[in-house]
Design a protein around this motif. Structure first.
Motif, PDB file in Angstrom:
ATOM      1  N   GLN A   1      32.392  18.714  38.657  1.00 22.68           N
ATOM      2  CA  GLN A   1      32.560  19.906  39.467  1.00 22.68           C
ATOM      3  C   GLN A   1      33.156  21.011  38.596  1.00 22.68           C
ATOM      4  O   GLN A   1      33.692  20.760  37.531  1.00 22.68           O
ATOM      5  N   GLY A   2      33.032  22.252  39.078  1.00 28.41           N
ATOM      6  CA  GLY A   2      33.587  23.386  38.350  1.00 28.41           C
ATOM      7  C   GLY A   2      32.578  24.513  38.260  1.00 28.41           C
ATOM      8  O   GLY A   2      31.367  24.307  38.417  1.00 28.41           O
ATOM      9  N   THR A   3      33.073  25.708  38.017  1.00 30.78           N
ATOM     10  CA  THR A   3      32.152  26.832  37.813  1.00 30.78           C
ATOM     11  C   THR A   3      31.328  26.642  36.547  1.00 30.78           C
ATOM     12  O   THR A   3      30.276  27.249  36.396  1.00 30.78           O
ATOM     13  N   SER A   4      31.809  25.763  35.661  1.00 29.09           N
ATOM     14  CA  SER A   4      31.017  25.414  34.473  1.00 29.09           C
ATOM     15  C   SER A   4      29.659  24.853  34.855  1.00 29.09           C
ATOM     16  O   SER A   4      28.701  24.950  34.083  1.00 29.09           O
ATOM     17  N   PHE A   5      29.555  24.264  36.047  1.00 32.35           N
ATOM     18  CA  PHE A   5      28.297  23.666  36.484  1.00 32.35           C
ATOM     19  C   PHE A   5      27.590  24.519  37.535  1.00 32.35           C
ATOM     20  O   PHE A   5      26.443  24.246  37.887  1.00 32.35           O
TER      21      PHE A   5
ATOM     22  N   GLU B   1      37.800  25.403  46.190  1.00 31.07           N
ATOM     23  CA  GLU B   1      39.236  25.678  46.113  1.00 31.07           C
ATOM     24  C   GLU B   1      39.649  26.154  44.724  1.00 31.07           C
ATOM     25  O   GLU B   1      40.526  27.012  44.581  1.00 31.07           O
ATOM     26  N   PHE B   2      39.013  25.626  43.686  1.00 31.12           N
ATOM     27  CA  PHE B   2      39.404  25.945  42.315  1.00 31.12           C
ATOM     28  C   PHE B   2      38.750  27.220  41.783  1.00 31.12           C
ATOM     29  O   PHE B   2      39.167  27.754  40.759  1.00 31.12           O
ATOM     30  N   SER B   3      37.703  27.709  42.429  1.00 30.63           N
ATOM     31  CA  SER B   3      36.889  28.788  41.855  1.00 30.63           C
ATOM     32  C   SER B   3      37.630  30.118  41.792  1.00 30.63           C
ATOM     33  O   SER B   3      38.330  30.512  42.729  1.00 30.63           O
ATOM     34  N   ASN B   4      37.426  30.828  40.674  1.00 30.92           N
ATOM     35  CA  ASN B   4      37.877  32.217  40.606  1.00 30.92           C
ATOM     36  C   ASN B   4      37.041  33.051  41.567  1.00 30.92           C
ATOM     37  O   ASN B   4      35.963  32.627  42.034  1.00 30.92           O
ATOM     38  N   TYR B   5      37.476  34.265  41.840  1.00 36.54           N
ATOM     39  CA  TYR B   5      36.871  35.080  42.898  1.00 36.54           C
ATOM     40  C   TYR B   5      37.103  36.563  42.586  1.00 36.54           C
ATOM     41  O   TYR B   5      37.667  36.913  41.549  1.00 36.54           O
ATOM     42  N   GLY B   6      36.658  37.417  43.479  1.00 40.27           N
ATOM     43  CA  GLY B   6      36.909  38.848  43.335  1.00 40.27           C
ATOM     44  C   GLY B   6      35.661  39.637  42.990  1.00 40.27           C
ATOM     45  O   GLY B   6      34.562  39.093  42.835  1.00 40.27           O
ATOM     46  N   SER B   7      35.842  40.952  42.842  1.00 40.29           N
ATOM     47  CA  SER B   7      34.703  41.869  42.687  1.00 40.29           C
ATOM     48  C   SER B   7      33.930  41.666  41.393  1.00 40.29           C
ATOM     49  O   SER B   7      32.761  42.041  41.297  1.00 40.29           O
ATOM     50  N   TYR B   8      34.548  41.095  40.363  1.00 44.97           N
ATOM     51  CA  TYR B   8      33.827  40.842  39.114  1.00 44.97           C
ATOM     52  C   TYR B   8      32.930  39.602  39.210  1.00 44.97           C
ATOM     53  O   TYR B   8      32.144  39.351  38.298  1.00 44.97           O
ATOM     54  N   THR B   9      33.057  38.842  40.272  1.00 43.61           N
ATOM     55  CA  THR B   9      32.192  37.678  40.472  1.00 43.61           C
ATOM     56  C   THR B   9      30.843  38.166  41.002  1.00 43.61           C
ATOM     57  O   THR B   9      30.761  38.715  42.101  1.00 43.61           O
ATOM     58  N   THR B  10      29.794  37.968  40.222  1.00 40.68           N
ATOM     59  CA  THR B  10      28.473  38.485  40.598  1.00 40.68           C
ATOM     60  C   THR B  10      27.921  37.745  41.814  1.00 40.68           C
ATOM     61  O   THR B  10      27.413  38.359  42.757  1.00 40.68           O
ATOM     62  N   LEU B  11      28.004  36.424  41.795  1.00 41.28           N
ATOM     63  CA  LEU B  11      27.515  35.591  42.900  1.00 41.28           C
ATOM     64  C   LEU B  11      28.089  34.196  42.749  1.00 41.28           C
ATOM     65  O   LEU B  11      28.754  33.878  41.751  1.00 41.28           O
ATOM     66  N   TYR B  12      27.810  33.367  43.732  1.00 41.17           N
ATOM     67  CA  TYR B  12      28.308  31.993  43.756  1.00 41.17           C
ATOM     68  C   TYR B  12      27.128  31.015  43.821  1.00 41.17           C
ATOM     69  O   TYR B  12      26.049  31.340  44.323  1.00 41.17           O
ATOM     70  N   ALA B  13      27.385  29.800  43.306  1.00 40.51           N
ATOM     71  CA  ALA B  13      26.398  28.720  43.400  1.00 40.51           C
ATOM     72  C   ALA B  13      27.156  27.402  43.547  1.00 40.51           C
ATOM     73  O   ALA B  13      28.363  27.332  43.309  1.00 40.51           O
TER      74      ALA B  13
ATOM     75  N   LYS C   1      28.546  36.761  36.253  1.00 42.74           N
ATOM     76  CA  LYS C   1      29.664  35.831  36.429  1.00 42.74           C
ATOM     77  C   LYS C   1      29.448  35.003  37.691  1.00 42.74           C
ATOM     78  O   LYS C   1      29.190  35.557  38.752  1.00 42.74           O
ATOM     79  N   VAL C   2      29.600  33.672  37.564  1.00 45.45           N
ATOM     80  CA  VAL C   2      29.217  32.771  38.649  1.00 45.45           C
ATOM     81  C   VAL C   2      30.430  31.980  39.132  1.00 45.45           C
ATOM     82  O   VAL C   2      31.066  31.254  38.363  1.00 45.45           O
ATOM     83  N   GLY C   3      30.735  32.126  40.425  1.00 49.87           N
ATOM     84  CA  GLY C   3      31.757  31.313  41.065  1.00 49.87           C
ATOM     85  C   GLY C   3      31.150  30.070  41.662  1.00 49.87           C
ATOM     86  O   GLY C   3      29.929  29.885  41.672  1.00 49.87           O
ATOM     87  N   ALA C   4      32.002  29.202  42.203  1.00 51.72           N
ATOM     88  CA  ALA C   4      31.553  27.906  42.724  1.00 51.72           C
ATOM     89  C   ALA C   4      31.763  27.802  44.218  1.00 51.72           C
ATOM     90  O   ALA C   4      32.763  28.298  44.758  1.00 51.72           O
ATOM     91  N   THR C   5      30.824  27.126  44.889  1.00 53.58           N
ATOM     92  CA  THR C   5      30.948  26.842  46.322  1.00 53.58           C
ATOM     93  C   THR C   5      30.973  25.339  46.559  1.00 53.58           C
ATOM     94  O   THR C   5      30.548  24.544  45.721  1.00 53.58           O
ATOM     95  N   THR C   6      31.438  24.994  47.744  1.00 52.03           N
ATOM     96  CA  THR C   6      31.370  23.614  48.209  1.00 52.03           C
ATOM     97  C   THR C   6      29.962  23.350  48.748  1.00 52.03           C
ATOM     98  O   THR C   6      29.172  24.292  48.936  1.00 52.03           O
ATOM     99  N   PRO C   7      29.610  22.104  49.042  1.00 57.52           N
ATOM    100  CA  PRO C   7      28.274  21.825  49.590  1.00 57.52           C
ATOM    101  C   PRO C   7      27.957  22.568  50.878  1.00 57.52           C
ATOM    102  O   PRO C   7      26.783  22.817  51.179  1.00 57.52           O
ATOM    103  N   ASP C   8      28.981  22.957  51.653  1.00 58.15           N
ATOM    104  CA  ASP C   8      28.703  23.679  52.900  1.00 58.15           C
ATOM    105  C   ASP C   8      28.822  25.193  52.752  1.00 58.15           C
ATOM    106  O   ASP C   8      28.835  25.924  53.740  1.00 58.15           O
ATOM    107  N   GLY C   9      28.908  25.673  51.510  1.00 55.97           N
ATOM    108  CA  GLY C   9      28.868  27.115  51.284  1.00 55.97           C
ATOM    109  C   GLY C   9      30.206  27.823  51.320  1.00 55.97           C
ATOM    110  O   GLY C   9      30.246  29.059  51.265  1.00 55.97           O
ATOM    111  N   GLN C  10      31.286  27.089  51.357  1.00 60.44           N
ATOM    112  CA  GLN C  10      32.621  27.694  51.265  1.00 60.44           C
ATOM    113  C   GLN C  10      32.978  27.882  49.789  1.00 60.44           C
ATOM    114  O   GLN C  10      32.448  27.199  48.914  1.00 60.44           O
ATOM    115  N   LYS C  11      33.893  28.815  49.512  1.00 59.38           N
ATOM    116  CA  LYS C  11      34.380  28.939  48.148  1.00 59.38           C
ATOM    117  C   LYS C  11      35.105  27.660  47.761  1.00 59.38           C
ATOM    118  O   LYS C  11      35.957  27.164  48.499  1.00 59.38           O
TER     119      LYS C  11
END
Length: 483
Positions: free
Chosen positions: A433-437, A403-415, A391-401
């Motif tokens: 934009q979106g975790t879809s991408f 704002e729209f991205s889901n989160y939590g322990s089921y999130t494997t990593l972010y990109a 499961k992939v969450g989304a980050t901003t260009p500077d590596g922050q989560k």
């Protein structure tokens, strides 16, 4: 001396020196009968005559060298230089560096420089002329139809070889061993640029996660199934890349895109060919496009299930699922409430998806999915709870989560999930934009890992993926360390 040699033929000077030699001999015989002979011993005149004779031979040799025409360098084997007598001629382009083919530019995984993917330079370290023999020996080791010479410079003992797509790294590693009779220098055809920035619309994302090297991975035998709302397979970035298209809503091969762009953009991030200022991360892999949106552009569990089963049964290596439930109504709900729901509710649906994704794992198909864009806990949707999926969450260009991205322990990593430029139906581009991408970025990384470690199972590949991350802002973010 040169002017005199050009004025009279060589034999003129030879006869002249022979006549002089005859005259000296006669003079010597006469002189031995004179009174001067009594002044010096006989051997004195003998050595004097011998020295003079040697000087004659020296000048004959010098004139002989001047008389001979300059000797041309021997022709390359397989590339005759004469047209007469039925002998083919070496084409002029073998002596000219050809213009760079933009479609062959990749980023090297070791040097991180832009290089031409199918060219390798070879130079023989010896200062003497050895190009002809090298070409002869090379053609004994390598099929010249598969490894043709693109450029030859016999003065520098240098050749440029065109190698089959994807074989560059193997060729460089083995050519010195296979051509062990020569001391060789072997290097890529790299580009120099006056610009410090890469010409890529998604430069920030690719540099931040060090993803440019993925473009050099040979994944021609691997397939990513993208399960989505439709695809423009005639878009220049996707044209000619698809195999086994499938419409899960009607069983047809019609996967034409819905009005809302999604599937085309997702696929372009994974394997899109270079088009204007975008290119997918692993452009060598194949696309299995699976449409799960019906005529009303709606997607159901049933169509998604059929799409996943189709991908597994047709041996997709990675499945990208940039879809999920809409949970915007939960925004602002306490994490404690969400966690309690995850622990108690939706267990039947959770069990089904666990079984389906377990079946995928048994068949060595990796499932990558978007975490969702509702800023809630990943896993609230039972579709996301399987431990065998990524499961992939989304980050901003500077590596922050994001704002729209889901989160939590089921999130494997972010990109990266913001400011990504992708393909849009109708030969267009747009920024999305979106975790879809974010998910297709990880799907591309998994296909690269599978290409590098073909014998690894799903658990081993997942472990390798997690080693290619870094902790930043309390998030586990994709960061390439393998390629």
């Amino acid at each position: 001396m040169t002017m005199m040699r050009d004025r009279y033929p060589f034999y003129y000077y030879l006869y002249l020196y022979l006549a002089l030699l005859l005259g000296i001999g006669v003079w010597y015989l006469v002189y031995t009968n004179t009174t001067m002979m009594k002044k010096y011993p006989t051997h004195y005149y003998f050595w004097l005559f011998l020295a003079f004779l040697l000087s004659i031979f020296f000048w004959v040799a010098v004139l002989w060298k001047f008389q001979r025409p300059a000797q041309a360098a021997p022709p390359l084997v397989g590339f005759p230089t004469q047209r007469a007598g039925g002998v083919r001629s070496l084409p002029d382009h073998y002596y000219q560096i050809q213009p760079i083919d933009r479609d062959r530019i990749i980023r090297d995984s070791i040097s991180h420089r832009e290089i031409i993917s199918d060219l390798v330079n070879i130079a023989i370290k010896d200062t003497t002329y050895r190009t002809e023999q090298f070409v002869k020996d090379f053609e004994k080791k390598y099929d010249p139809t598969e490894y043709p010479f693109s450029y030859v410079d016999s003065t520098l003992n240098y050749v440029q070889v065109r190698v089959p797509e994807g074989e560059r790294m193997n060729f460089k590693a083995e050519v010195k061993q296979r051509m062990s009779g020569y001391k060789l220098l072997v290097w890529d055809e790299a580009l120099f640029s006056m610009s410090v920035g890469a010409q890529d619309a998604n430069d920030v994302a690719w540099r931040g996660e060090n993803l440019y090297p993925l473009r050099g991975v040979d994944a021609r035998q691997l397939t990513v199934a993208v399960i989505d709302n439709g695809f423009d397979l005639n878009h220049p970035t996707l044209k000619g890349k698809s195999i086994k298209p499938y419409n899960a809503t009607d069983g047809s091969t019609d996967v034409r895109p819905a009005q809302q762009n999604h599937g085309t953009g997702v696929a372009s991030l994974i394997m899109g060919s270079r088009f204007e200022d975008i290119e997918g991360l692993v452009p060598s892999c194949r696309l299995m496009p699976i449409k799960v949106a019906d005529a009303n552009e709606l997607m159901s569990n049933s169509s998604v299930i059929r799409g996943v089963l189709y991908a597994i049964k047709n041996r997709a290596d990675v499945v990208n699922l940039s879809l999920g439930a809409n949970l915007q109504m939960l925004q602002g709900a306490p994490d404690s409430y969400q966690q309690a729901y995850i622990e108690r509710e939706g267990k039947d649906e959770e069990a089904f998806w666990e079984e389906l994704f377990g079946y995928a794992q048994q068949n060595k198909t990796i499932i990558v999915m978007a975490a969702g864009n509702d800023n809630v806990m990943t896993g609230f949707d039972p579709f996301q709870r399987s431990q065998t999926t990524i499961k992939v969450g989304a980050t901003t260009p500077d590596g922050q989560k994001a704002e729209f991205s889901n989160y939590g322990s089921y999130t494997t990593l972010y990109a990266q999930g913001e400011e990504l430029k992708v393909a849009r139906p109708g030969s267009q581009l747009e920024v999305m934009q979106g975790t879809s991408f974010s998910a297709p970025i990880v799907s591309a990384f998994m296909i690269a890992l599978k290409a590098k470690y073909p014998d690894y199972d799903g658990d081993q590949l997942l472990a390798k993926l997690l080693k290619n991350t870094q902790r930043k802002h309390n998030l586990t973010i994709l960061h390439n360390k393998t390629f």
